[in-house]
Design an enzyme around this catalytic site. Structure first.
Site, mmCIF file in Angstrom:
data_model
loop_
_atom_site.group_PDB
_atom_site.id
_atom_site.type_symbol
_atom_site.label_atom_id
_atom_site.label_comp_id
_atom_site.label_asym_id
_atom_site.label_seq_id
_atom_site.Cartn_x
_atom_site.Cartn_y
_atom_site.Cartn_z
ATOM 1 N N HIS A 27 -5.489 -5.890 5.380
ATOM 2 C CA HIS A 27 -4.862 -5.785 4.062
ATOM 3 C C HIS A 27 -5.742 -4.942 3.162
ATOM 4 O O HIS A 27 -6.970 -5.047 3.227
ATOM 5 C CB HIS A 27 -4.661 -7.177 3.442
ATOM 6 C CG HIS A 27 -3.639 -7.175 2.360
ATOM 7 N ND1 HIS A 27 -3.930 -6.804 1.075
ATOM 8 C CD2 HIS A 27 -2.317 -7.453 2.391
ATOM 9 C CE1 HIS A 27 -2.821 -6.877 0.353
ATOM 10 N NE2 HIS A 27 -1.827 -7.264 1.119
ATOM 11 N N ASP B 224 2.436 -11.344 6.971
ATOM 12 C CA ASP B 224 3.466 -11.047 7.975
ATOM 13 C C ASP B 224 3.147 -11.614 9.350
ATOM 14 O O ASP B 224 3.983 -11.561 10.249
ATOM 15 C CB ASP B 224 3.637 -9.524 8.099
ATOM 16 C CG ASP B 224 4.218 -8.928 6.834
ATOM 17 O OD1 ASP B 224 5.116 -9.561 6.262
ATOM 18 O OD2 ASP B 224 3.774 -7.843 6.428
HETATM 19 N N1 CMC Z 1 -5.447 -3.292 13.772
HETATM 20 C C1 CMC Z 1 -6.524 -2.569 14.187
HETATM 21 N N2 CMC Z 1 -7.314 -1.866 13.356
HETATM 22 C C2 CMC Z 1 -7.015 -1.891 12.046
HETATM 23 C C3 CMC Z 1 -5.914 -2.624 11.527
HETATM 24 C C4 CMC Z 1 -5.122 -3.337 12.459
HETATM 25 N N3 CMC Z 1 -4.065 -4.055 12.037
HETATM 26 N N4 CMC Z 1 -5.836 -2.454 10.189
HETATM 27 C C5 CMC Z 1 -6.864 -1.644 9.854
HETATM 28 N N5 CMC Z 1 -7.575 -1.300 10.974
HETATM 29 C C6 CMC Z 1 -8.809 -0.512 11.010
HETATM 30 C C7 CMC Z 1 -8.532 0.975 10.816
HETATM 31 O O1 CMC Z 1 -8.333 1.645 12.055
HETATM 32 C C8 CMC Z 1 -9.793 1.419 10.112
HETATM 33 O O2 CMC Z 1 -10.818 1.514 11.094
HETATM 34 P P1 CMC Z 1 -11.959 2.679 10.941
HETATM 35 O O3 CMC Z 1 -12.725 2.318 9.701
HETATM 36 O O4 CMC Z 1 -12.749 2.565 12.198
HETATM 37 O O5 CMC Z 1 -11.210 3.975 10.824
HETATM 38 C C9 CMC Z 1 -10.167 0.231 9.212
HETATM 39 O O6 CMC Z 1 -9.600 -0.905 9.887
HETATM 40 C C10 CMC Z 1 -9.609 0.330 7.797
HETATM 41 O O7 CMC Z 1 -8.196 0.549 7.894
HETATM 42 P P2 CMC Z 1 -7.352 1.334 6.813
HETATM 43 O O8 CMC Z 1 -6.076 1.778 7.442
HETATM 44 O O9 CMC Z 1 -8.229 2.388 6.182
HETATM 45 O O10 CMC Z 1 -7.104 0.187 5.738
HETATM 46 P P3 CMC Z 1 -6.014 0.197 4.606
HETATM 47 O O11 CMC Z 1 -6.488 -0.698 3.545
HETATM 48 O O12 CMC Z 1 -5.701 1.600 4.213
HETATM 49 O O13 CMC Z 1 -4.707 -0.396 5.334
HETATM 50 C C11 CMC Z 1 -3.058 -1.857 6.168
HETATM 51 C C12 CMC Z 1 -4.208 -1.660 5.165
HETATM 52 C C13 CMC Z 1 -2.359 -3.185 5.859
HETATM 53 C C14 CMC Z 1 -2.041 -0.711 6.023
HETATM 54 C C15 CMC Z 1 -3.658 -1.869 7.610
HETATM 55 O O14 CMC Z 1 -4.582 -2.921 7.739
HETATM 56 C C16 CMC Z 1 -2.572 -1.985 8.681
HETATM 57 O O15 CMC Z 1 -2.009 -0.979 9.101
HETATM 58 N N6 CMC Z 1 -2.266 -3.237 9.162
HETATM 59 C C17 CMC Z 1 -1.196 -3.434 10.115
HETATM 60 C C18 CMC Z 1 0.144 -3.423 9.410
HETATM 61 C C19 CMC Z 1 0.382 -4.671 8.589
HETATM 62 O O16 CMC Z 1 0.182 -5.783 9.047
HETATM 63 N N7 CMC Z 1 0.872 -4.465 7.359
HETATM 64 C C20 CMC Z 1 1.244 -5.576 6.451
HETATM 65 C C21 CMC Z 1 0.360 -5.631 5.247
HETATM 66 S S1 CMC Z 1 0.557 -7.191 4.366
HETATM 67 C C22 CMC Z 1 2.198 -7.139 3.762
HETATM 68 C C23 CMC Z 1 2.325 -6.298 2.549
HETATM 69 O O17 CMC Z 1 2.173 -6.846 1.431
HETATM 70 O O18 CMC Z 1 2.588 -5.115 2.684
#
Ligand code: CMC
Length: 428
Positions: A306, A363
């Site tokens: 998140h 989720d």
């Molecule tokens: N599985 C594996 N690796 C992950 C995941 C995951 N679910 N989420 C983030 N990472 C890794 C990502 O690869 C990155 O690694 P590195 O630093 O080595 O490049 C690091 O963690 C940071 O990720 P980010 O994408 O820069 O983080 P963000 O804050 O931009 O993204 C997120 C947040 C929710 C989009 C992401 O965690 C994600 O894609 N999660 C899976 C989808 C999901 O469950 N979404 C629902 C969010 S909660 C409901 C809502 O309110 O929307």
């Protein structure tokens, strides 16, 4: 504490005000920076940018705190109902009994949708995703209610707010009924907000449909937990569309489209598909977690991570307990829940997830409940949208009441070619 921040650019110092929120959050107000210095700030994904001041929802992502209008989500989950939470978000305070009764009566009054909507849904392909159908039909409300489009007329806005909250369940249910070729069920207002929604989804004209109180309670709880989440992707979409002074329906329609994305609300559908694939293909949870660590975005562990929560998502804790409770009460098979719990256990001990502060989010378990009560997976995100609707409305209303109201219009740093002469086609 300092009330201004100093920024040194090309030897010149600029004083920038520091703004403090009611929970002690601090921000540097850079709104005059470009005018004074010619410099803008750059923040891809707005991870460090406050887009507004807001009195609706407070989140402390490090402590796992979520409050609507100051009230802890745990308290609302235990004592409130979705319709009361909708009132709280939209009007800013908990309703008295009279206020709540009047609100419920008004919502009940608006549950039907125009008969022509049947043709509108009929024109869509059978396999139309409910999120596309919901966004289209909410946008289409503007064509049916031209008397409710002025964002600066409080009476028109209030009627549109009530219409939206009342009609969204009917539209979501119609979009589902259309996809399975069953007749649309007219609302039955005496069943209450959630009971009526379940009736419209699962009832048919052939048999009596009895609303199961366990399912009704579980859906009501899920709607409460999804009701707002401050400046997330869809709420920010609602605000930015609303800032163009368009009507409320257009902004909510856009918010639904934003929510649909798998990185946002669409993750709930992805999670159940991931759990089902693990079950059906006989994969091990360990293998799956290993794949998610590859850094390949398409292999992410859905329902994990998140932008704001870096400790735990308080909604997830409540949903996980509700999930265990509902499955036990319904006597439904628990294989998907078992897989989810196994994934969580492995991931929470894994350095990859620990070091990146990745925890299960809202989720991760919600789909297991939806699945257990017979909801098809492509309807999950529409249920999220139904819950989020009062939050979007509250964000839109707050935007319009803001004395600092402005059209949303970010800047950019241009990285394309410098001025280049036009080359006639025969010379390229
Ligand atoms: N599985 C594996 N690796 C992950 C995941 C995951 N679910 N989420 C983030 N990472 C890794 C990502 O690869 C990155 O690694 P590195 O630093 O080595 O490049 C690091 O963690 C940071 O990720 P980010 O994408 O820069 O983080 P963000 O804050 O931009 O993204 C997120 C947040 C929710 C989009 C992401 O965690 C994600 O894609 N999660 C899976 C989808 C999901 O469950 N979404 C629902 C969010 S909660 C409901 C809502 O309110 O929307």
């Amino acid at each position: 504490m300092a009330k201004t921040a100093q920024l040194l650019i090309d030897g010149k110092t600029f004083e920038l005000p520091i703004v403090e929120g009611s929970e002690g959050e601090r921000a540097i107000d850079i709104s005059s920076l470009r005018k004074e210095s010619g410099v803008i700030t750059l923040d891809p994904g707005y991870a460090n940018t406050g887009s507004c001041k807001s009195a609706i929802t407070f989140i402390d992502g490090d402590e796992g705190i979520l409050r609507y209008r100051g009230i802890a989500i745990e308290e609302l989950a235990e004592h409130s109902t979705f319709i009361e939470v909708a009132y709280l978000l939209v009007y800013g305070h908990l309703p008295t009994q009279d206020e709540l009764d009047a609100f419920k009566t008004s919502i009940t009054f608006h549950t039907m949708i125009h008969e022509d909507f049947k043709r509108f849904f009929g024109a869509m392909p059978k396999d139309a995703h409910p999120m596309a159908a919901c966004s289209a039909s909410i946008g289409a409300l503007a064509t049916f209610y031209p008397d409710g489009l002025d964002p600066r007329d409080p009476q028109q806005v209030e009627t549109s707010v009530h219409r939206l909250i009342a009609k969204f369940p009917t539209m979501a249910a119609y979009s589902y009924k259309h996809s399975i070729g069953q007749p649309f069920m007219y609302p039955r207002n005496e069943l209450g907000y959630v009971g009526n929604f379940l009736y419209m989804l699962f009832g048919t004209p052939c048999e009596e449909y009895e609303v199961d109180p366990v399912i009704k309670k579980a859906i009501d709880l899920l709607l409460i937990l999804h009701a707002d989440h401050e400046q997330n992707c869809s709420a920010s979409t609602v605000r930015i569309v609303g800032s163009a002074m368009g009507n409320l329906f257009s902004a909510i329609s856009a918010g639904i489209q934003a929510l649909w994305g798998p990185s946002h609300g669409g993750a709930n559908q992805e999670v159940i598909e991931m759990l089902s694939a693990i079950r059906d293909r006989g994969l091990s949870a360990k293998e799956f977690v290993e794949k998610a660590k590859s850094g390949d975005d398409s292999a992410r562990l859905m329902g994990f991570g998140h932008r704001v929560y870096k400790n735990f998502d308080p909604r997830m804790k409540i949903i996980r307990n509700a999930c265990i409770d509902v499955l036990e009460k319904l006597g439904t098979q628990t294989k998907l829940l078992e897989i989810a719990m196994e994934l969580q256990e492995i991931a929470l001990k894994d350095d990859y997830f620990i070091s990146r502060k990745l925890y299960p989010n809202v989720d991760f378990y919600s789909g297991v409940i939806y699945n257990a009560i017979g909801t098809p997976s492509n309807l999950f995100t529409a249920l999220f949208a139904l819950g989020r609707l009062p939050g979007w409305i509250a964000q839109w209303m707050e935007l319009h009441a803001d004395p600092q109201f402005k059209i949303g219009r970010p800047r950019q740093i241009y990285t394309g070619p410098k001025e280049t002469p036009y080359t006639p086609i025969e010379k390229r």
